[in-house]
Design an enzyme around this catalytic site. Structure first.
Site, PDB file in Angstrom:
ATOM      1  N   LEU A  18     104.109 -50.164   3.532  1.00  0.00           N
ATOM      2  CA  LEU A  18     104.126 -49.849   2.100  1.00  0.00           C
ATOM      3  C   LEU A  18     104.098 -51.127   1.249  1.00  0.00           C
ATOM      4  O   LEU A  18     104.027 -51.059   0.026  1.00  0.00           O
ATOM      5  CB  LEU A  18     105.379 -49.036   1.767  1.00  0.00           C
ATOM      6  CG  LEU A  18     105.481 -47.657   2.431  1.00  0.00           C
ATOM      7  CD1 LEU A  18     106.849 -47.035   2.169  1.00  0.00           C
ATOM      8  CD2 LEU A  18     104.383 -46.724   1.929  1.00  0.00           C
ATOM      9  N   THR A  64     106.483 -58.478   9.762  1.00  0.00           N
ATOM     10  CA  THR A  64     107.213 -57.292  10.207  1.00  0.00           C
ATOM     11  C   THR A  64     107.138 -57.150  11.715  1.00  0.00           C
ATOM     12  O   THR A  64     106.638 -58.033  12.419  1.00  0.00           O
ATOM     13  CB  THR A  64     106.751 -56.034   9.422  1.00  0.00           C
ATOM     14  OG1 THR A  64     107.628 -54.952   9.750  1.00  0.00           O
ATOM     15  CG2 THR A  64     105.323 -55.640   9.736  1.00  0.00           C
ATOM     16  N   LYS A  68     109.034 -60.757  13.761  1.00  0.00           N
ATOM     17  CA  LYS A  68     110.048 -61.409  12.921  1.00  0.00           C
ATOM     18  C   LYS A  68     110.802 -62.541  13.624  1.00  0.00           C
ATOM     19  O   LYS A  68     111.186 -63.513  12.999  1.00  0.00           O
ATOM     20  CB  LYS A  68     111.068 -60.369  12.429  1.00  0.00           C
ATOM     21  CG  LYS A  68     110.539 -59.460  11.341  1.00  0.00           C
ATOM     22  CD  LYS A  68     111.663 -58.566  10.848  1.00  0.00           C
ATOM     23  CE  LYS A  68     111.185 -57.616   9.780  1.00  0.00           C
ATOM     24  NZ  LYS A  68     112.284 -56.822   9.224  1.00  0.00           N
ATOM     25  N   ASN A  89     111.290 -62.678   7.602  1.00  0.00           N
ATOM     26  CA  ASN A  89     110.415 -61.600   7.125  1.00  0.00           C
ATOM     27  C   ASN A  89     109.525 -62.044   5.958  1.00  0.00           C
ATOM     28  O   ASN A  89     108.687 -61.276   5.493  1.00  0.00           O
ATOM     29  CB  ASN A  89     111.238 -60.364   6.725  1.00  0.00           C
ATOM     30  CG  ASN A  89     111.897 -60.530   5.374  1.00  0.00           C
ATOM     31  OD1 ASN A  89     112.240 -61.643   4.979  1.00  0.00           O
ATOM     32  ND2 ASN A  89     112.075 -59.446   4.655  1.00  0.00           N
ATOM     33  N   ASP A 104     115.912 -59.523   4.083  1.00  0.00           N
ATOM     34  CA  ASP A 104     116.432 -58.201   4.455  1.00  0.00           C
ATOM     35  C   ASP A 104     117.926 -58.049   4.136  1.00  0.00           C
ATOM     36  O   ASP A 104     118.370 -56.966   3.741  1.00  0.00           O
ATOM     37  CB  ASP A 104     116.222 -57.942   5.950  1.00  0.00           C
ATOM     38  CG  ASP A 104     114.772 -57.608   6.276  1.00  0.00           C
ATOM     39  OD1 ASP A 104     114.058 -57.095   5.395  1.00  0.00           O
ATOM     40  OD2 ASP A 104     114.350 -57.863   7.422  1.00  0.00           O
ATOM     41  N   ARG A 154     123.243 -49.771  21.921  1.00  0.00           N
ATOM     42  CA  ARG A 154     122.945 -49.339  23.290  1.00  0.00           C
ATOM     43  C   ARG A 154     123.107 -50.512  24.263  1.00  0.00           C
ATOM     44  O   ARG A 154     123.731 -50.390  25.302  1.00  0.00           O
ATOM     45  CB  ARG A 154     121.502 -48.803  23.312  1.00  0.00           C
ATOM     46  CG  ARG A 154     121.035 -48.307  24.636  1.00  0.00           C
ATOM     47  CD  ARG A 154     119.651 -47.731  24.513  1.00  0.00           C
ATOM     48  NE  ARG A 154     118.675 -48.703  24.003  1.00  0.00           N
ATOM     49  CZ  ARG A 154     117.393 -48.438  23.789  1.00  0.00           C
ATOM     50  NH1 ARG A 154     116.926 -47.233  24.024  1.00  0.00           N
ATOM     51  NH2 ARG A 154     116.574 -49.369  23.338  1.00  0.00           N
ATOM     52  N   TYR A 227     113.213 -44.927   6.347  1.00  0.00           N
ATOM     53  CA  TYR A 227     112.815 -44.221   5.136  1.00  0.00           C
ATOM     54  C   TYR A 227     111.667 -43.287   5.475  1.00  0.00           C
ATOM     55  O   TYR A 227     110.812 -43.604   6.282  1.00  0.00           O
ATOM     56  CB  TYR A 227     112.403 -45.187   4.011  1.00  0.00           C
ATOM     57  CG  TYR A 227     111.393 -46.209   4.444  1.00  0.00           C
ATOM     58  CD1 TYR A 227     111.809 -47.450   4.911  1.00  0.00           C
ATOM     59  CD2 TYR A 227     110.028 -45.945   4.398  1.00  0.00           C
ATOM     60  CE1 TYR A 227     110.891 -48.394   5.331  1.00  0.00           C
ATOM     61  CE2 TYR A 227     109.106 -46.892   4.806  1.00  0.00           C
ATOM     62  CZ  TYR A 227     109.547 -48.104   5.281  1.00  0.00           C
ATOM     63  OH  TYR A 227     108.635 -49.034   5.705  1.00  0.00           O
TER      64      TYR A 227
HETATM   65  P1  ATR Z   1     114.279 -53.847  14.220  1.00  0.00           P
HETATM   66  O1  ATR Z   1     113.688 -55.192  13.934  1.00  0.00           O
HETATM   67  O2  ATR Z   1     113.660 -52.735  13.425  1.00  0.00           O
HETATM   68  O3  ATR Z   1     115.772 -53.849  14.136  1.00  0.00           O
HETATM   69  P2  ATR Z   1     114.506 -53.987  17.084  1.00  0.00           P
HETATM   70  O4  ATR Z   1     114.894 -55.416  16.974  1.00  0.00           O
HETATM   71  O5  ATR Z   1     113.569 -53.560  18.167  1.00  0.00           O
HETATM   72  O6  ATR Z   1     113.856 -53.483  15.731  1.00  0.00           O
HETATM   73  O7  ATR Z   1     115.876 -53.132  17.201  1.00  0.00           O
HETATM   74  C1  ATR Z   1     115.896 -51.747  17.389  1.00  0.00           C
HETATM   75  C2  ATR Z   1     117.340 -51.255  17.463  1.00  0.00           C
HETATM   76  O8  ATR Z   1     117.348 -49.828  17.725  1.00  0.00           O
HETATM   77  C3  ATR Z   1     118.163 -51.889  18.582  1.00  0.00           C
HETATM   78  O9  ATR Z   1     119.503 -51.944  18.190  1.00  0.00           O
HETATM   79  C4  ATR Z   1     117.964 -50.868  19.725  1.00  0.00           C
HETATM   80  O10 ATR Z   1     118.955 -50.901  20.716  1.00  0.00           O
HETATM   81  P3  ATR Z   1     118.825 -51.952  21.948  1.00  0.00           P
HETATM   82  O11 ATR Z   1     119.308 -53.277  21.408  1.00  0.00           O
HETATM   83  O12 ATR Z   1     119.714 -51.388  22.979  1.00  0.00           O
HETATM   84  O13 ATR Z   1     117.382 -51.967  22.323  1.00  0.00           O
HETATM   85  C5  ATR Z   1     118.051 -49.582  18.942  1.00  0.00           C
HETATM   86  N1  ATR Z   1     117.401 -48.463  19.634  1.00  0.00           N
HETATM   87  C6  ATR Z   1     116.080 -48.238  19.738  1.00  0.00           C
HETATM   88  N2  ATR Z   1     115.863 -47.086  20.432  1.00  0.00           N
HETATM   89  C7  ATR Z   1     117.086 -46.580  20.746  1.00  0.00           C
HETATM   90  C8  ATR Z   1     117.537 -45.402  21.442  1.00  0.00           C
HETATM   91  N3  ATR Z   1     116.682 -44.538  21.928  1.00  0.00           N
HETATM   92  N4  ATR Z   1     118.872 -45.212  21.570  1.00  0.00           N
HETATM   93  C9  ATR Z   1     119.757 -46.110  21.064  1.00  0.00           C
HETATM   94  N5  ATR Z   1     119.385 -47.232  20.398  1.00  0.00           N
HETATM   95  C10 ATR Z   1     118.068 -47.460  20.244  1.00  0.00           C
END
Ligand code: ATR
Length: 281
Positions: A18, A64, A68, A89, A104, A154, A227
């Site tokens: 966006l 993005t 990043k 970013n 951010d 996680r 969003y």
């Molecule tokens: P962003 O830059 O958008 O934060 P990212 O760095 O890939 O993207 O982080 C994604 C987040 O969503 C992480 O905290 C990830 O958990 P992990 O660190 O364990 O990977 C979390 N996440 C993504 N899919 C998930 C799922 N199915 N269940 C729980 N946590 C999830």
């Protein structure tokens, strides 16, 4: 004639962004001539893309997912906030050099203060996630004086690293990590003022949910960085429990506002930008 401001965004995939709409609306508001392009850059081409930005005299770039973190090594300089967050970013050009920033944290904290009317200073918070977005939010909360931050992720090792980094920035903030289905998690959610989802869970119809969210009640402000045209499952659930909610669109707008200010020195017409975005959904 002065050359139009050349801006853009790199990511992969980039189709859903966006950012071009936001910056085009803001430039038109100020009568600035602007070209803002979305570039789909595969991870293996990132270094060449940054060389291109440099040699083609592009004035500024948003970065993005998934670039990043990886982009940092290709820049001439990275500012302190982006360094501690561990992600860039926004790239500016200063005296010809490419400089990395992270807007951010500002985007999230501003949305909390201005759009939800909540100052995080002294507040107890729970943050789900420890990826790039969560790191910006946790560091932002710590810098804004949050009293306690509980991180739930996680992959626990990433949560532990983030908890340690946040205390480096703000020694008065207490950080802790809580695992899923633990008493510490349930206690942290029950006693928190603000609960934030900074994971990608809840974006799709995957049916996944976050542990502990059944403890959400009418005393909470619940924020989701995701969003979309309709409320996320988390925000729907929070509303049902009587909590106040904040969607991720305001964070997106305020991070864009800070990037626009870095590039142009000018303010962002936030309400007009939001109106333009909502009409595109
Ligand atoms: P962003 O830059 O958008 O934060 P990212 O760095 O890939 O993207 O982080 C994604 C987040 O969503 C992480 O905290 C990830 O958990 P992990 O660190 O364990 O990977 C979390 N996440 C993504 N899919 C998930 C799922 N199915 N269940 C729980 N946590 C999830």
């Amino acid at each position: 004639m002065e050359k139009p401001l050349a801006l853009g965004i790199i990511g992969h995939p980039i189709g859903h962004t966006l950012s071009p709409i936001m910056h085009t609306v803001a430039a038109a508001y100020h009568g600035i001539e602007l070209s803002y392009s979305a570039y789909d850059v595969k991870p293996e081409n990132l270094s060449r893309a940054i060389d291109g930005i440099y040699t083609l005299s592009i004035d500024g770039i948003n970065v993005t997912v998934p670039h990043k973190m990886a982009v940092m090594e290709f820049l001439d300089h990275v500012d302190d906030e982006a360094k501690i967050i561990g992600a860039v970013n926004t790239i500016t050009r200063e005296k010809g050099k490419l400089v990395g920033h992270n807007t951010d944290a500002y985007g999230f904290i501003t949305s909390l203060k201005e759009n939800a009317g909540v100052d995080p200073k002294g507040k107890w918070t729970v943050v789900y996630g420890a990826g790039g977005a969560a790191r910006a939010i946790v560091i932002g909360l710590a810098m804004a004086g949050a009293e306690r931050i509980t991180i739930v992720n996680r992959t626990e090792s990433k949560a532990v690293r983030l908890a340690v980094d946040a205390v480096q920035v703000a020694p008065d903030t207490t950080t802790q990590v809580a695992g899923a289905d633990t008493n510490k998690l349930f206690e942290s959610v029950s006693t928190a003022d603000i609960i934030i989802n900074a994971t990608s869970v809840g974006m799709g119809a995957g049916g996944e949910s976050l542990p502990g969210v059944e403890r959400i009640n009418e005393n909470h402000l619940v924020a989701d960085i995701v969003y979309s045209s309709s409320k996320t499952e988390l925000l729907k659930q929070a509303e049902k429990a009587g909590a106040r909610t904040l969607d991720g669109l305001w964070m997106l707008i305020h991070q864009g506002a800070a990037a626009f200010r870095l590039w142009t020195g000018k303010s962002f017409p936030v309400d007009q930008v939001r109106e333009a975005l909502v009409s595109k959904f």
